[in-house]
Design a protein around this motif. Structure first.
Motif, mmCIF file in Angstrom:
data_model
loop_
_atom_site.group_PDB
_atom_site.id
_atom_site.type_symbol
_atom_site.label_atom_id
_atom_site.label_comp_id
_atom_site.label_asym_id
_atom_site.label_seq_id
_atom_site.Cartn_x
_atom_site.Cartn_y
_atom_site.Cartn_z
ATOM 1 N N SER A 195 0.820 -1.216 0.000
ATOM 2 C CA SER A 195 0.000 0.000 0.000
ATOM 3 C C SER A 195 0.847 1.256 0.000
ATOM 4 O O SER A 195 0.524 2.241 -0.647
ATOM 5 C CB SER A 195 -0.916 0.014 1.214
ATOM 6 O OG SER A 195 -1.705 -1.140 1.223
ATOM 7 N N GLY A 207 -7.175 4.369 -3.511
ATOM 8 C CA GLY A 207 -6.301 3.210 -3.394
ATOM 9 C C GLY A 207 -4.831 3.510 -3.564
ATOM 10 O O GLY A 207 -4.007 2.593 -3.562
ATOM 11 N N LYS A 239 -2.972 6.957 0.374
ATOM 12 C CA LYS A 239 -3.020 8.181 1.178
ATOM 13 C C LYS A 239 -3.398 7.877 2.624
ATOM 14 O O LYS A 239 -2.713 8.296 3.556
ATOM 15 C CB LYS A 239 -4.039 9.175 0.580
ATOM 16 C CG LYS A 239 -3.814 9.494 -0.890
ATOM 17 C CD LYS A 239 -4.816 10.512 -1.412
ATOM 18 C CE LYS A 239 -6.254 10.051 -1.413
ATOM 19 N NZ LYS A 239 -6.538 8.942 -2.322
ATOM 20 N N SER A 240 -4.501 7.149 2.809
ATOM 21 C CA SER A 240 -4.956 6.881 4.180
ATOM 22 C C SER A 240 -3.973 5.997 4.919
ATOM 23 O O SER A 240 -3.701 6.219 6.108
ATOM 24 C CB SER A 240 -6.333 6.211 4.175
ATOM 25 O OG SER A 240 -7.297 7.084 3.642
#
Ligand SMILES: Nc1ncnc2c1ncn2[C@@H]1O[C@H](COP(=O)(O)OP(=O)(O)OP(=O)(O)O)[C@@H](O)[C@H]1O
Ligand SMILES: Nc1ncnc2c1ncn2[C@@H]1O[C@H](COP(=O)(O)OP(=O)(O)OP(=O)(O)O)[C@@H](O)[C@H]1O
Ligand code: SF4
Ligand SMILES: [Mg+2]
Ligand SMILES: [Mg+2]
Lengths: 344, 327
Positions: B24, B45, B48-49
């Motif tokens: 990720s 996707g 960022k988070s």
């Protein structure tokens, strides 16, 4: 060759007209309220005026944008236009004919002629049905082609929206978000509509995929002479795609006109506020000018001009009197007392 | 020259799922200076988070920070235990989420939650904690804060709930706030109110901000610098004006061209071909290579981070030619 017949429309011929359309929803008293009523409270059912006397026309091949913040009635108006909701008041004309006075076959022409594309492609596609059947079902049911031709017809639609025709046997979950949006579009195109009502159809897509789908909408307009009612809370999207724009606030259209005119010279204080507040790529490290206050509840909208509690220019007249729709040249409409003798 | 509040150095966060390793976040580096706003943009996707959660120490199995370092005011955060991270979170480091209910507890009154947040890091009386809470609500523009304190979250609108979450994040004047799409679900006029409050509050308190969003236009209006993520890596980062006006990475270039409203109406938008990649099966080289118009033979190997003369960092073998800037 596309499977959908092209029928270049006469320019500017009126396709759809709505006059004085209102749509009210009755919200029943909830359980807590009913229990309270047993104890002597006086909770009544409430009425939401979701759409309040809206007039609007769409010409053949034209793109009309509907914008406004959440709850202002965009989807409800779109559903009335697409024939999904019956209006509480007002009249809908399809090619000059009042749909309330149409007989069965004429009504069918309207029903198929105006198609709606929904916000969330995933929830509007049955997960257990193959993509080819999702797209081919309606034309078969309506007898637009016989069984043998169906496969080729659906393949043609897949090609038209930029999907590989061999994907017809896949299920919705096997597609990406952008591809699912294309399936929704192919399904609507399958009944050869003249008008697509797109309700936030690109809102859930990534920017790069959104650009692909917006380009597809424009290509289809060119190829098929399609008209659109394009609903979006994204002013950038609407500015890009719409010829004319209708701006709504709490059920009413407060300004409408040619897109270029409205962006160049917004007249209504709410339109101005909206345009000022939209983040733009070229507005760097800016101070965000703000409209004060919350969006009022549609259950209990402010009196007079619905915008008056948030409006920096409001005067005494604004809370007393509903602004008239002032029509100026070029089909520009503004509903604000400033355009009608002042707010004093 | 002061030193950065946050230094993220070669961070990699992977998820070890049954279907394989999802990379990720895979080797990202950036700094944030005191009082600075960094926009972290990218499509859905892109990581960022996960970047935000990694900084907050909120990555749970099957996820793991597999390498790299995260330093807040010089102190390493990677490898700390939960108890030690809890002392940092809410005190010098806070996060605001897209859904304010990630911060708020639906069954507790606002005053209970805010006073608890105050007292978690400072030994003050209930009375003082309550006063601090009311002042914080007033600061984020909530009218009649004393009365509103005894309300429950569901009695607030979405915009007001987000204000409460921001007030909680600011309670201890943290050095850094990570804001993950906090205005994405809000209406334009309400978003504008929140952006304006956040801008003012961060400027007043000197709090640095990492603003995560998919909306380039919000970054343009809010941020000093921007980092553009693609498939777990930073494609390009630099000052907002440099990146948005003279993008170096073909992905940034394509992304800017895809934004409607920035171009002549009615013309076709620039579109990036293909679809966003699946992190499970990335090509060995540049992740953007299958969609890139400028791709050449070198692109099937991994581009290293290059430095442009204007201070930008980018990962690309064939950057978009610049006028007046040497890449
Ligand atoms: N079926 C329904 N029953 C009761 N009320 C409804 C119904 N549909 C819409 N409303 C109400 O009508 C008003 C307008 O809703 P509508 O969905 O048309 O707004 P919108 O502009 O599309 O908002 P959004 O941007 O959030 O989609 C809202 O107050 C909504 O709660
Ligand atoms: N718990 C998890 N298990 C497995 N994969 C995960 C997990 N959390 C995130 N991922 C994957 O990591 C990638 C990056 O996710 P992340 O949430 O950071 O994206 P994002 O850039 O924030 O996207 P969005 O704009 O949609 O919020 C995604 O491919 C996601 O599927
Ligand atoms: S009618 Fe009055 S309150 Fe409404 S927008 Fe115009 S000036 Fe403002
Ligand atoms: Mg809607
Ligand atoms: Mg995210």
């Amino acid at each position: 060759m596309s499977a959908v017949a092209t029928n270049p429309a006469a320019p500017h011929a009126e396709l759809l007209r709505i006059e004085g359309i209102s749509k009210r929803f009755v919200k029943p008293v909830d359980l807590a309220g009913r229990i309270a009523n047993l104890l002597g409270a006086k909770n009544r059912e409430s009425v939401v005026h979701a759409v309040d006397s809206v007039d609007l026309t769409v010409a053949e091949g034209e793109v009309v944008g509907l914008v406004g913040e959440s709850g202002c009635g965009k989807s409800t108006l779109g559903r009335v236009i697409a024939g999904i909701h019956e209006a509480s008041e007002g009249r809908v004309f399809w090619r000059g004919q009042d749909i309330a006075e149409m007989d069965g076959p004429a009504r069918q022409v309207f029903t198929l002629g105006a198609q709606m594309i929904f916000q969330d492609p995933m929830s509007s596609l049955n997960p257990r049905i193959r993509a080819g059947e999702i797209v081919g079902e309606a034309p078969r049911v309506h007898g637009l082609m016989n069984g043998a031709a169906q496969d080729e017809y659906v393949a043609g639609l897949f090609r038209q929206v930029g999907l590989d025709p061999t994907y017809r046997r896949r299920f919705p979950h096997q597609f990406s978000g952008g591809q699912r949006a294309r399936i929704g579009i192919a399904r609507a195109l399958a009944v050869q509509p003249k008008l697509l009502v797109c309700d936030e159809s690109v809102a859930a897509l990534d920017v790069s995929i959104q650009a692909q789908v917006l380009n597809l909408f424009m290509d289809l307009r060119e190829a098929l002479g399609l008209a659109y009612v394009f609903i979006s809370h994204d002013l950038g999207v609407v500015r890009h795609i719409a010829d004319r724009i209708f701006i709504m606030y709490l059920g009413r259209v407060i300004e409408s006109g040619r897109s270029a005119d409205i962006f160049r010279d917004p007249q209504h204080p709410y339109t101005r506020a909206l345009l000022d507040n939209v983040p733009r790529l070229d507005a760097r490290k800016r101070s965000f000018s703000t409209v004060k206050g919350e969006i009022p509840s549609p259950l209990n909208p402010p009196t007079g001009c619905h915008f008056h509690p948030r409006c920096g220019l409001a005067g005494p007249r604004c809370s007393r009197e509903t602004p008239k729709k002032i029509v100026e040249g070029d089909g520009r409409m503004v509903a604000c007392h400033l355009a009608d003798g002042g707010v004093g | 020259m002061s030193s950065p509040v946050l230094v993220v150095d070669n961070l990699a966060t992977h998820f070890f799922t049954r279907d394989g390793v999802v990379k990720s976040v895979d080797g990202i580096s950036f700094n944030v200076m005191p009082g600075e706003v960094l926009g972290l943009v990218g499509e859905s996707g892109s990581g960022k988070s996960v970047t935000g959660f990694s900084i907050m120490g909120l990555i749970d199995p099957p996820g793991k920070i597999v390498s790299g370092s995260i330093r807040l005011n010089g102190e390493e955060l990677v490898g700390r235990d939960d108890a030690s991270m809890r002392k940092v979170r809410g005190k010098s480091l806070a996060m605001i989420f897209q859904d304010p209910m990630m911060t708020l507890n639906p069954v507790l009154r606002i005053d209970t939650q805010m006073m608890e947040a105050v007292q978690a890091h400072e030994a003050v009386s209930d009375k003082a904690a309550r006063a601090r809470s009311a002042a914080a609500l007033a600061m984020v523009g909530i009218p009649a804060p004393e009365e509103r304190l005894s309300a429950y979250p569901h009695q607030f609108s979405g915009g007001m709930r987000q204000r409460v979450a921001i007030a909680i994040a600011l309670l201890h004047r943290p050095a850094l706030i990570i804001a993950d799409e906090p205005t994405t679900a809000l209406d334009v006029t309400i978003q504008s109110q929140i952006l304006s409050e956040v801008q003012r509050l961060c400027a007043e308190s000197g709090t640095a901000l990492v603003w995560i969003t998919h909306d380039l236009a919000v970054v343009a209006g809010l941020a000093d610098r921007v980092a553009v993520m693609y498939a777990g890596r930073i494609a390009e980062q630099g000052r907002v004006d440099d990146v948005l006006d003279r993008p170096l990475h073909p992905y940034t270039h394509g992304l800017i061209g895809s934004v409607p409203g920035a171009h002549l109406e009615g013309t076709r938008l620039h579109q990036i071909r293909g679809s966003t990649p699946s992190l499970g099966q990335l090509p060995p080289g540049c992740a953007f290579e299958p969609r890139c118009d400028r791709a050449g033979p070198a692109c099937s190997t991994m581009p290293v981070i290059s430095q442009a003369s204007d201070g930008r960092a980018y990962r690309c073998f064939n950057p978009v030619p610049q006028q007046g800037v040497t890449a």
